[in-house]
Enzyme design. Structure first.
Site, short mmCIF file in Angstrom:
data_model
loop_
_atom_site.label_atom_id
_atom_site.label_comp_id
_atom_site.label_asym_id
_atom_site.label_seq_id
_atom_site.Cartn_x
_atom_site.Cartn_y
_atom_site.Cartn_z
CB SER A 1 -0.95 -0.04 1.20
OG SER A 1 -1.97 0.89 1.07
CG ASP B 1 -6.15 -3.65 -3.59
OD1 ASP B 1 -7.02 -3.15 -2.87
OD2 ASP B 1 -4.99 -3.19 -3.68
CG HIS C 1 -4.69 -3.22 0.00
ND1 HIS C 1 -4.29 -2.55 -1.14
CD2 HIS C 1 -4.15 -2.53 1.05
CE1 HIS C 1 -3.54 -1.50 -0.79
NE2 HIS C 1 -3.44 -1.48 0.53
#
Length: 441
Positions: free
Chosen positions: A159, A360, A420
């Protein structure tokens, strides 16, 4: 209940720390400490030595894991929810990365996790400061842990951690060339990374539409909101762009009945977040993207047994206590892209890997591929001409778990059935990817 060796070791070390006041555990198992990266800015790190039945830790790579947010804690979430030797319940993790590498968790930027600052102006406000702080820590780490200087060193990220990892990798490459940091830097892996925020936002609508999570009206609403973000970014109004990004996420939630930004196949009742009275959009994003990395059970673990084990945590420091300030101080830098930094890394010969989860949303694969195709790296045309190779899911032989392709010092992994947090969703596949990147058979 039968405990693993890792769990038994943890409990023994916990007892030693609690009863004898030790701040450093037994050699060749774990180590941790603080580094003062600036005046009044204290960064926490936690090292697990590789624990493999077939190889000594000195024969395996060292991996530094950087969490997202900014404000998410590697020592907490990355460690106990994703790749550490034990899970949140202190039970052994079968897909722990410690079986294939020594793993260094760093709570960064300053104020994240057990890291802390003594004053309000001690927080980082951009990735340049984040990278500078990390270089201080790495210089200290490799100087005091000289046995790691020749071991292949990789930076893995997730991220917003990927945005920081790119900047850190570039500065580390320069520091090694200048001789200020002694280490064997072998590459950086950017997982579901916030490298080009606008490409992510602009593809939310199309991605959700093609997966039947938006109708025509919803697609128009999301695209309109994303368009406002684009205008702000193009006008270099990055703080405004961060606020409009938050607005766009609210539009997405309203039109999808609360889709989970981290895995589109899941939905939780508390996902549909709205502004509270007196709250601004930055505070809302803290609730959306930082608090989810600091759930109640994880916070209780980190501020309870783990704090007791570590011993060195100052009395006035709470794990995650400054996370909101970390995020808010980085808000003006949040929507800035670092695609040019990736280009510089590739052109400098640094090994760069992109990996992304199929499910994601917040950093969807469509957006990742858009910025990758705009790279100026001279090897890109040859990379684009390659067809990808399917990789079997280690947990289900014969079933495709990912696709992969690579050319020279650039590689891309498309991880199937993962959102994610890839190591949480597809642990065996993530572990296999780690071994491939670090060139282990």
């Amino acid at each position: 209940m039968v405990r693993s060796q890792a769990a038994e070791t943890f409990l023994v070390l916990l007892a030693i720390a609690a009863n004898k006041g030790l701040s450093v555990p037994l050699d060749n198992h774990e180590a941790w400490g603080y580094v003062d990266v600036r005046d009044g800015a204290h960064m926490f790190w936690w090292l697990y030595y590789a624990d493999s039945p077939s190889a000594h830790y000195q024969d395996l790579p060292l991996v530094m894991w950087l969490q997202g947010g900014p404000g998410g804690s590697g020592s907490g979430f990355g460690n106990f929810e994703e790749i550490g030797p034990l899970n949140r319940d202190l039970e052994p993790r079968k897909t722990s990365w410690v079986q294939a590498a020594s793993v260094l968790f760093v709570d960064n930027p300053v104020g994240t996790g057990f890291s802390y600052t003594d004053r309000p102006d001690g927080f980082a406000t951009d990735v340049a400061t984040v990278a500078s702080d990390m270089l201080v820590l790495l210089e200290h780490f490799f100087r005091t842990k000289a046995d790691f200087q020749n071991i292949p060193f990789y930076i893995f990220s997730e991220s917003y951690g990927g945005k920081m990892a790119a900047a850190i990798s570039l500065e580390l490459t320069k520091a090694i060339a200048q001789g200020t940091v002694k280490c064997n830097f072998a590459g950086v892996a950017l997982g579901d990374s916030w490298i080009s925020p606008l490409d992510s936002v602009m593809t939310w609508g199309p991605y959700l539409y093609t997966t039947s999570l938006l109708d025509d009206y919803g697609l128009a609403d999301v695209n309109n909101a994303a368009g406002a973000v684009k205008q702000a970014v193009e006008a270099q109004q990055f703080s405004k762009a961060t606020e409009l990004w938050s607005v766009t996420e609210t539009v997405v939630e309203q039109n999808t009945n609360g889709v989970n930004f981290y895995n589109i196949l899941t939905q939780e009742p508390d996902e549909k977040l709205t502004l509270s009275e007196g709250e601004d959009y930055i505070a809302l994003q803290v609730r959306r993207h930082v608090h989810r990395l600091q759930g109640r059970s994880l916070s209780e673990l980190m501020n309870g047994p783990i704090r007791k084990k570590l011993v060195i945590i100052p009395q006035n420091v709470t794990w995650g206590g400054q996370a909101e300030e970390v995020f808010s101080n980085m808000a003006g830098d949040f929507m800035k892209p670092v695609v040019d930094v990736v280009d510089q890394l590739l052109n400098a010969g640094v090994n760069v890997t992109i990996y992304n989860g199929q499910l994601d949303l917040i950093v969807d694969t469509m957006g990742q591929e858009m910025w990758v195709k705009r790279l100026k790296w001279k090897g890109l045309p040859s990379f684009n001409q390659l067809r990808w190779t399917p990789l079997d899911d280690p947990a289900s032989p014969g079933i495709t778990g990912a696709f992969y392709k690579g050319y020279k010092n650039f590689a891309f992994y498309w991880i199937l059935k993962a959102g994610h947090m890839i190591p949480s969703d597809q642990g065996p596949m993530a572990l296999q990817m780690l071994k491939m990147i670090t060139q282990q058979n």
